[in-house]
Design a protein around this motif. Structure first.
Motif, mmCIF file in Angstrom:
data_model
loop_
_atom_site.group_PDB
_atom_site.id
_atom_site.type_symbol
_atom_site.label_atom_id
_atom_site.label_comp_id
_atom_site.label_asym_id
_atom_site.label_seq_id
_atom_site.Cartn_x
_atom_site.Cartn_y
_atom_site.Cartn_z
ATOM 1 N N HIS A 109 0.829 -1.211 0.000
ATOM 2 C CA HIS A 109 0.000 0.000 0.000
ATOM 3 C C HIS A 109 0.860 1.257 0.000
ATOM 4 N N ALA A 110 2.038 1.174 0.651
ATOM 5 C CA ALA A 110 2.944 2.331 0.722
ATOM 6 C C ALA A 110 3.956 2.346 -0.428
ATOM 7 N N ASN A 111 3.832 1.418 -1.373
ATOM 8 C CA ASN A 111 4.759 1.314 -2.515
ATOM 9 C C ASN A 111 6.214 1.153 -2.072
ATOM 10 N N ILE A 112 6.413 0.290 -1.085
ATOM 11 C CA ILE A 112 7.764 -0.024 -0.611
ATOM 12 C C ILE A 112 8.107 -1.445 -1.050
ATOM 13 N N PRO A 113 8.969 -1.608 -2.050
ATOM 14 C CA PRO A 113 9.374 -2.956 -2.459
ATOM 15 C C PRO A 113 10.086 -3.666 -1.301
ATOM 16 N N TYR A 114 9.801 -4.947 -1.148
ATOM 17 C CA TYR A 114 10.396 -5.720 -0.059
ATOM 18 C C TYR A 114 10.565 -7.147 -0.537
ATOM 19 N N VAL A 115 11.254 -7.958 0.252
ATOM 20 C CA VAL A 115 11.343 -9.388 -0.028
ATOM 21 C C VAL A 115 11.487 -10.130 1.302
ATOM 22 N N ALA A 116 10.724 -11.205 1.442
ATOM 23 C CA ALA A 116 10.833 -12.058 2.625
ATOM 24 C C ALA A 116 12.010 -13.004 2.438
ATOM 25 N N LEU A 117 12.912 -13.028 3.416
ATOM 26 C CA LEU A 117 14.170 -13.764 3.292
ATOM 27 C C LEU A 117 14.095 -15.156 3.893
ATOM 28 N N ALA A 159 11.812 -14.455 -1.620
ATOM 29 C CA ALA A 159 13.140 -14.528 -2.230
ATOM 30 C C ALA A 159 13.196 -15.656 -3.262
ATOM 31 N N HIS A 160 13.912 -15.417 -4.356
ATOM 32 C CA HIS A 160 14.100 -16.454 -5.378
ATOM 33 C C HIS A 160 15.008 -17.550 -4.802
ATOM 34 N N PRO A 161 14.728 -18.831 -5.105
ATOM 35 C CA PRO A 161 15.538 -19.923 -4.558
ATOM 36 C C PRO A 161 17.039 -19.799 -4.832
ATOM 37 N N THR A 162 17.416 -19.278 -5.994
ATOM 38 C CA THR A 162 18.847 -19.114 -6.286
ATOM 39 C C THR A 162 19.482 -18.126 -5.320
ATOM 40 N N ASP A 163 18.824 -16.986 -5.131
ATOM 41 C CA ASP A 163 19.349 -15.979 -4.206
ATOM 42 C C ASP A 163 19.298 -16.465 -2.759
ATOM 43 N N THR A 164 18.272 -17.254 -2.436
ATOM 44 C CA THR A 164 18.182 -17.807 -1.087
ATOM 45 C C THR A 164 19.337 -18.753 -0.818
ATOM 46 N N LEU A 165 19.703 -19.573 -1.806
ATOM 47 C CA LEU A 165 20.811 -20.500 -1.597
ATOM 48 C C LEU A 165 22.122 -19.735 -1.374
ATOM 49 N N ILE A 166 22.328 -18.681 -2.143
ATOM 50 C CA ILE A 166 23.520 -17.842 -1.926
ATOM 51 C C ILE A 166 23.484 -17.250 -0.527
ATOM 52 N N HIS A 167 22.311 -16.772 -0.123
ATOM 53 C CA HIS A 167 22.155 -16.191 1.207
ATOM 54 C C HIS A 167 22.467 -17.218 2.288
ATOM 55 N N ASP A 178 12.439 -12.241 8.670
ATOM 56 C CA ASP A 178 13.473 -11.371 8.116
ATOM 57 C C ASP A 178 12.940 -10.765 6.827
ATOM 58 N N ILE A 179 12.835 -9.448 6.819
ATOM 59 C CA ILE A 179 12.302 -8.730 5.659
ATOM 60 C C ILE A 179 13.370 -7.743 5.184
ATOM 61 N N LEU A 180 13.637 -7.736 3.879
ATOM 62 C CA LEU A 180 14.634 -6.818 3.311
ATOM 63 C C LEU A 180 13.942 -5.729 2.504
ATOM 64 N N VAL A 181 14.367 -4.492 2.723
ATOM 65 C CA VAL A 181 13.952 -3.362 1.889
ATOM 66 C C VAL A 181 15.215 -2.621 1.443
ATOM 67 N N ALA A 182 15.081 -1.764 0.447
ATOM 68 C CA ALA A 182 16.226 -0.988 -0.024
ATOM 69 C C ALA A 182 16.690 -0.040 1.075
ATOM 70 N N PRO A 183 18.005 0.217 1.161
ATOM 71 C CA PRO A 183 18.519 1.076 2.231
ATOM 72 C C PRO A 183 17.830 2.432 2.328
ATOM 73 N N GLY A 242 21.805 -7.948 -1.820
ATOM 74 C CA GLY A 242 20.550 -7.325 -1.422
ATOM 75 C C GLY A 242 19.766 -6.822 -2.622
ATOM 76 N N GLU A 243 20.471 -6.188 -3.553
ATOM 77 C CA GLU A 243 19.817 -5.696 -4.770
ATOM 78 C C GLU A 243 19.261 -6.856 -5.598
ATOM 79 N N GLN A 244 20.010 -7.954 -5.668
ATOM 80 C CA GLN A 244 19.542 -9.133 -6.396
ATOM 81 C C GLN A 244 18.271 -9.685 -5.773
ATOM 82 N N LEU A 245 18.271 -9.793 -4.472
ATOM 83 C CA LEU A 245 17.105 -10.347 -3.776
ATOM 84 C C LEU A 245 15.850 -9.527 -4.038
#
Length: 399
Positions: A96-104, A212-220, A126-131, A192-195
């Motif tokens: 609703h606030a237009n804040i891109p995020y990803v669940a890690l 999170a995409h499985p590829t990025d999750t595995l790297i994480h 764990d939730i990631l947003v842009a700095p 972080g940018e990839q995720l």
């Protein structure tokens, strides 16, 4: 000949990795099974262990162990529902606030790739947003009933890779990340940018949640286990990798490329070799990971959690003199956050003196206790050697 404690250890690792017929299973005693059960509790593996034991009625597992794991599974079912509600709520607020995020990590793994969410318990979200959006996202949560975790210090983006932990209205701890790892690792912002860029929209409880995409999750997972924890975050790593592999969505070429570019090539090789070993599989470059490195990583993954901090202290400060000077200084000058953890509230001035003796006692037990554990000091020295091995840029340096 494999020692009995190693037989129990290797069985737990094998079961975590998905090996349904570990080679040591027949040799385990009731005491061994209790050790497996206790370590499974330490690392939130009892629900998964229940699922494995439930289809193995002929294994000579004590009834008390089976019941303990069943109870843990039942508790995890209810806990998972509460965490799912918090994730959907955060997703709606940020969308609703237009804040891109990803669940890690845990959220994506538990809700998408395990047979059921309860098999992969989560302590928090764990939730990631842009700095540049982290502080506004944090304020948005606080404005909607999320409160600062009791005893946690106030700090900004300069201190850690996530802002102070929040509690959802239903008591779920939330770590709002603005980085994926400490800033001294060159790949932190890049990953972080990839995720964020590769996040997958998954419909969940009639709402699209960004996972999170499985590829990025595995790297994480590699970053988390090797760079941040030195394998002391438990055998969950093996069960998580198995779940991701079974999804068929992991781009291994991208995993290899990223880990190689950002200093994690040795870490990935060790993880792959350890997984192959406990699964009884052959790996083309398995021989390039020394057996003593494999064995030490396995022991770190199943160590007594109460020894984590002492070993961490000892390997970070190899000099006895340095440990004594820093230890005394640290004990004599607790931070506001240190006292807040004990008091469970903010305390300052004269009020803080009430909690100082408790702080001194708890800290002294850690610092002084570590000095009298010669076995821990030897293990910490080996830990430091493993860290050095992981930092090597290529296998050619090890030959």
């Amino acid at each position: 000949m494999v020692s009995q404690i190693h037989a129990a250890r290797d069985t737990l690792l094998a079961l975590s990795a998905g090996n349904a017929d570990p080679c040591h299973i027949a040799s385990l005693t009731q005491e061994d099974w209790q050790w497996v059960c206790d370590r499974a509790e330490d690392y939130r593996l009892q629900p998964l262990l229940h699922a494995i034991l439930d289809v193995q009625p002929d294994w000579p597992v004590p009834g008390s162990v089976r019941q303990t794991c069943l109870d843990a599974h039942r508790h995890s079912v209810f806990r998972s529902l509460i965490i799912q509600h918090a994730l959907v709520d955060i997703g709606r607020l940020f969308d609703h606030a237009n804040i891109p995020y990803v669940a890690l990590k845990g959220a994506s793994l538990s809700l998408e790739f395990y047979d059921e969410p309860a098999l992969r318990p989560m302590r928090d979200l764990d939730i990631l947003v842009a700095p540049h959006q982290a502080e506004s996202a944090y304020d948005l949560l606080k404005a909607n009933g999320y409160t600062k975790y009791p005893g946690k210090a106030d700090y900004g983006m300069e201190f850690a890779h996530h802002l102070p932990i929040l509690l959802s209205p239903k008591g779920v701890p939330i770590e709002l990340h603005h980085r994926i790892a400490p800033r001294d690792w060159s790949g932190s912002l890049v990953l972080g940018e990839q995720l964020l860029a590769n996040a997958r929209k998954v419909t969940f409880q009639s709402h699209e949640v960004r996972m999170a995409h499985p590829t990025d999750t595995l790297i994480h997972l590699v970053v988390h286990a090797c760079l941040q924890h030195l394998f002391d975050n438990g055998p969950n790593l093996l069960s998580d990798i198995r779940a991701l592999e079974q999804s068929g969505l992991v781009d291994w070429d991208r995993v290899e490329s990223f880990t190689g570019e950002y200093g994690l090539g040795q870490s990935l090789a060790l993880i792959k070799a350890l997984k192959a070993k406990v699964m009884g599989e052959q790996l083309a470059d398995d021989s390039k990971v020394p057996n003593d490195v494999l064995d030490h990583a396995a022991s770190l993954m199943t160590q007594d959690p109460e020894e984590h901090w002492q070993r961490h202290l000892l390997r970070r400060r190899r000099s006895l003199w340095q440990r004594m000077v820093e230890g005394i200084g640290r004990a004599l000058k607790p931070t506001d956050g240190d006292l807040r953890k004990i008091a469970k509230r903010d305390v300052k001035g004269l009020a803080a003196l009430r909690y100082y003796p408790q702080w001194l006692w708890s800290r002294g037990r850690v610092y002084i206790g570590a000095e009298f554990r010669r076995d821990l000091d030897q293990q910490a020295a080996t830990d430091a050697q493993l860290e050095t091995w992981l930092r090597r840029p290529s296998f050619s340096d090890c030959d």
